[in-house]
Design a protein around this motif. Structure first.
Motif, PDB file in Angstrom:
ATOM      1  N   ALA A   1       0.826  -1.216   0.000  1.00  0.00           N
ATOM      2  CA  ALA A   1       0.000   0.000   0.000  1.00  0.00           C
ATOM      3  C   ALA A   1       0.855   1.258   0.000  1.00  0.00           C
ATOM      4  CB  ALA A   1      -0.919  -0.017   1.225  1.00  0.00           C
ATOM      5  N   PRO A   2       1.727   1.416  -0.991  1.00  0.00           N
ATOM      6  CA  PRO A   2       2.641   2.562  -0.970  1.00  0.00           C
ATOM      7  C   PRO A   2       1.954   3.907  -1.147  1.00  0.00           C
ATOM      8  CG  PRO A   2       2.776   1.414  -3.067  1.00  0.00           C
ATOM      9  CD  PRO A   2       1.924   0.556  -2.183  1.00  0.00           C
TER      10      PRO A   2
ATOM     11  N   GLN B   1      12.771   3.955  10.459  1.00  0.00           N
ATOM     12  CA  GLN B   1      11.428   3.598   9.983  1.00  0.00           C
ATOM     13  C   GLN B   1      11.299   3.797   8.480  1.00  0.00           C
ATOM     14  OE1 GLN B   1       7.961   3.633  12.031  1.00  0.00           O
ATOM     15  NE2 GLN B   1       8.674   4.502  13.961  1.00  0.00           N
ATOM     16  N   THR B   2      11.771   4.932   7.974  1.00  0.00           N
ATOM     17  CA  THR B   2      11.600   5.208   6.537  1.00  0.00           C
ATOM     18  C   THR B   2      12.540   4.363   5.682  1.00  0.00           C
ATOM     19  OG1 THR B   2      13.069   7.132   6.753  1.00  0.00           O
ATOM     20  CG2 THR B   2      10.694   7.527   6.869  1.00  0.00           C
TER      21      THR B   2
ATOM     22  N   GLY C   1       9.347   9.694   1.848  1.00  0.00           N
ATOM     23  CA  GLY C   1       8.412  10.510   1.070  1.00  0.00           C
ATOM     24  C   GLY C   1       6.973  10.060   1.115  1.00  0.00           C
ATOM     25  N   ARG C   2       6.631   9.126   2.005  1.00  0.00           N
ATOM     26  CA  ARG C   2       5.244   8.660   2.083  1.00  0.00           C
ATOM     27  C   ARG C   2       4.328   9.801   2.527  1.00  0.00           C
ATOM     28  NH1 ARG C   2       6.858   5.212  -0.983  1.00  0.00           N
ATOM     29  NH2 ARG C   2       7.190   3.033  -0.412  1.00  0.00           N
ATOM     30  N   THR C   3       3.127   9.818   1.973  1.00  0.00           N
ATOM     31  CA  THR C   3       2.176  10.898   2.253  1.00  0.00           C
ATOM     32  C   THR C   3       1.583  10.759   3.645  1.00  0.00           C
ATOM     33  OG1 THR C   3       1.609  11.125  -0.071  1.00  0.00           O
ATOM     34  CG2 THR C   3       0.027  12.000   1.512  1.00  0.00           C
ATOM     35  N   VAL C   4       1.526  11.869   4.371  1.00  0.00           N
ATOM     36  CA  VAL C   4       0.910  11.944   5.694  1.00  0.00           C
ATOM     37  C   VAL C   4      -0.273  12.897   5.614  1.00  0.00           C
ATOM     38  CG1 VAL C   4       1.236  12.764   8.063  1.00  0.00           C
ATOM     39  CG2 VAL C   4       3.030  11.418   6.948  1.00  0.00           C
TER      40      VAL C   4
ATOM     41  N   PHE D   1       8.867  12.696   5.088  1.00  0.00           N
ATOM     42  CA  PHE D   1       7.472  12.434   4.736  1.00  0.00           C
ATOM     43  C   PHE D   1       6.941  13.593   3.889  1.00  0.00           C
ATOM     44  CE2 PHE D   1       8.170  10.413   8.895  1.00  0.00           C
ATOM     45  CZ  PHE D   1       7.751   9.114   8.630  1.00  0.00           C
ATOM     46  N   THR D   2       5.844  13.344   3.199  1.00  0.00           N
ATOM     47  CA  THR D   2       5.157  14.389   2.436  1.00  0.00           C
ATOM     48  C   THR D   2       3.865  14.739   3.152  1.00  0.00           C
ATOM     49  OG1 THR D   2       6.065  13.577   0.341  1.00  0.00           O
ATOM     50  CG2 THR D   2       4.117  15.003   0.223  1.00  0.00           C
TER      51      THR D   2
END
Length: 458
Positions: free
Chosen positions: A48-49, A96-97, A103-106, A135-136
């Motif tokens: 689920a990227p 964690q990243t 760059g995962r969306t928050v 993060f984004t």
């Protein structure tokens, strides 16, 4: 909906979980390790990227001790500790990243504590910049911070707005000075009013205030005055908590004199007063301890059946994975829960060794997942449609929960819920006891006779 009959309280106001998760955090096990959590992160990276994340950052520091507090905190006036803590937070984010992908969306961020505003403006800006490096933060997301009114002024609120925060939560508890002295948290009402007014001028989307009833030296008369002031203050959201005196679990509460605590009748009177005052002032009872103005997104989500629940309580965000950062922080990733080390020493030691600081957690079973769906539907929507559970989990609801449906009958007979051929519905009065309805489906709780560790449900 503003009357809770005493006989119902006597029967159903029992200790029980708040269900910010199911299974609840007391069911976490030490066998769940950082390696297990890393596997869950890698699985999400593949599976689920693109789905947005929630992000929680725990800032444990407070300058002074509030005697009622049950949070994980570090009491200190040494502000230089914050700089070291920020360094370790970034180490955790890197670990964690590395597994999850950068760059995962928050879409939802919450800074809690302790007192996040223990950090200076420069340190908070540094923290936000660090989070944005890894993060984004989605446009239009919910970015909230808990604020100790004693630590900020309008200029600091303006700085928080400039950093991207759009939601504030002020810890008020009670405006009565005698009560404030009894819990070691003195803050003039005038200061809170000025801060809320400044928040509106600065364009914050939502302002929450926390209240507690059942504190030492509180009386129905004194709490009525506080409620009048809160109605005048008119925050967008109000969290109204019942104080749970558990000194055997929380050492700070040992400084509270039991003789100064209001009795059960006075607590019930204060709850009744609060319901009358807040609903009479136009607030929507969202559920559990939460109220919101009709145009607040929380009230809108309640009307539209889009309410969700996570470790921070009710949320408008879709049910999504939660990255938790910092000492004692609890997160959710896929079908797992995890919790970081509860002391600064252990947290830093694990990161010094290049390890994720997870010390316990839980990998959910299929039974856990089905029951979680049922409990969260009750807690958030006030109903469970059997067919939706059956289609999602390929079970026969009535067969799987035959014992629970039978155990639900006393609540049905008391008018707290209804059961028909295809659903369970929580009644208007049942919303006050929704935890009791949910507890029927808690397999762990039904097998556990030691419930005294939980607060009472009202």
């Amino acid at each position: 909906m503003t009357r809770v009959l005493p006989e119902l309280l006597r029967r159903f106001d029992v200790p029980g979980p708040r269900y910010t998760s199911y299974p609840t955090a007391d069911r976490f096990v030490d066998a769940f390790s950082g390696d297990d959590y890393a596997r869950a992160l890698r699985l999400r990276r593949v599976a689920a990227p693109g789905l947005p994340l929630s992000l929680y950052v725990h800032i444990p520091f407070c300058e002074s001790l509030c005697y009622y507090c049950a949070c994980n905190k570090i009491i200190t006036k040494r502000h230089e500790k914050a700089a070291t803590y920020l360094e370790y937070l970034e180490r955790e984010v890197v670990l964690q990243t590395t597994e999850l992908g950068a760059g995962r969306t928050v879409s939802q961020l919450h800074l809690g504590g302790g007192s996040p505003t223990f950090l200076s403006d420069a340190e908070l800006a540094e923290l936000m910049a660090m989070l944005r490096r890894y993060f984004t933060l989605a446009p239009g997301g919910e970015y909230a911070i808990e604020v100790d009114p004693r630590t900020v002024d309008p200029a600091r609120l303006a700085a928080l707005a400039a950093m991207g925060f759009n939601r504030l939560s002020f810890g008020v508890q009670d405006f009565d000075i005698d009560v404030q002295r009894a819990v070691h948290r003195v803050q003039p009402a005038e200061k809170v009013f000025a801060l809320v007014e400044a928040s509106r001028m600065l364009g914050f989307e939502s302002v929450n205030t926390d209240l507690i009833y059942g504190l030492p030296r509180q009386t129905p008369t004194s709490f009525a005055r506080t409620l009048e002031q809160v109605v005048q203050l008119r925050p967008d959201r109000i969290a109204l908590y019942a104080y749970a005196h558990l000194p055997e679990r929380f050492k700070p509460q040992r400084r509270i004199l039991r003789a100064e605590l209001p009795g059960a009748a006075d607590k019930l009177a204060m709850l009744s007063q609060a319901l009358d005052a807040l609903i009479g002032a136009g607030y929507v009872y969202v559920g559990m301890d939460h109220f919101a103005l009709p145009n607040d997104t929380l009230a809108v989500a309640k009307r539209q059946g889009r309410l969700h629940r996570n470790f921070q309580g009710y949320s408008t965000q879709p049910d999504c994975d939660l990255i938790a950062l910092g000492v004692s922080a609890i997160g959710r990733m896929g079908a797992t829960y995890s919790q970081n080390a509860k002391t600064m020493e252990e947290y830093c030691d694990r990161l010094d060794q290049g390890q994720l600081p997870v010390v316990r957690g839980l990998a959910l079973t299929r039974d856990d997942l089905v029951r979680r769906a049922v409990i969260m539907a009750l807690m958030c929507q006030g109903e469970v449609q059997f067919e939706s559970i059956e289609l999602a989990y390929l079970v026969d609801f009535k067969a799987m929960f035959a014992h629970e449906l039978e155990a639900l009958q006393p609540l049905v007979q008391a008018g707290l819920a209804t059961v028909d051929a295809g659903s369970i519905q929580v009644s208007a009065n049942g919303w006050f006891f929704v935890r009791a309805v949910a507890m029927v489906f808690d397999r762990y709780l039904q097998a556990d006779q030691n419930r005294a560790r939980f607060s009472r449900i009202i």
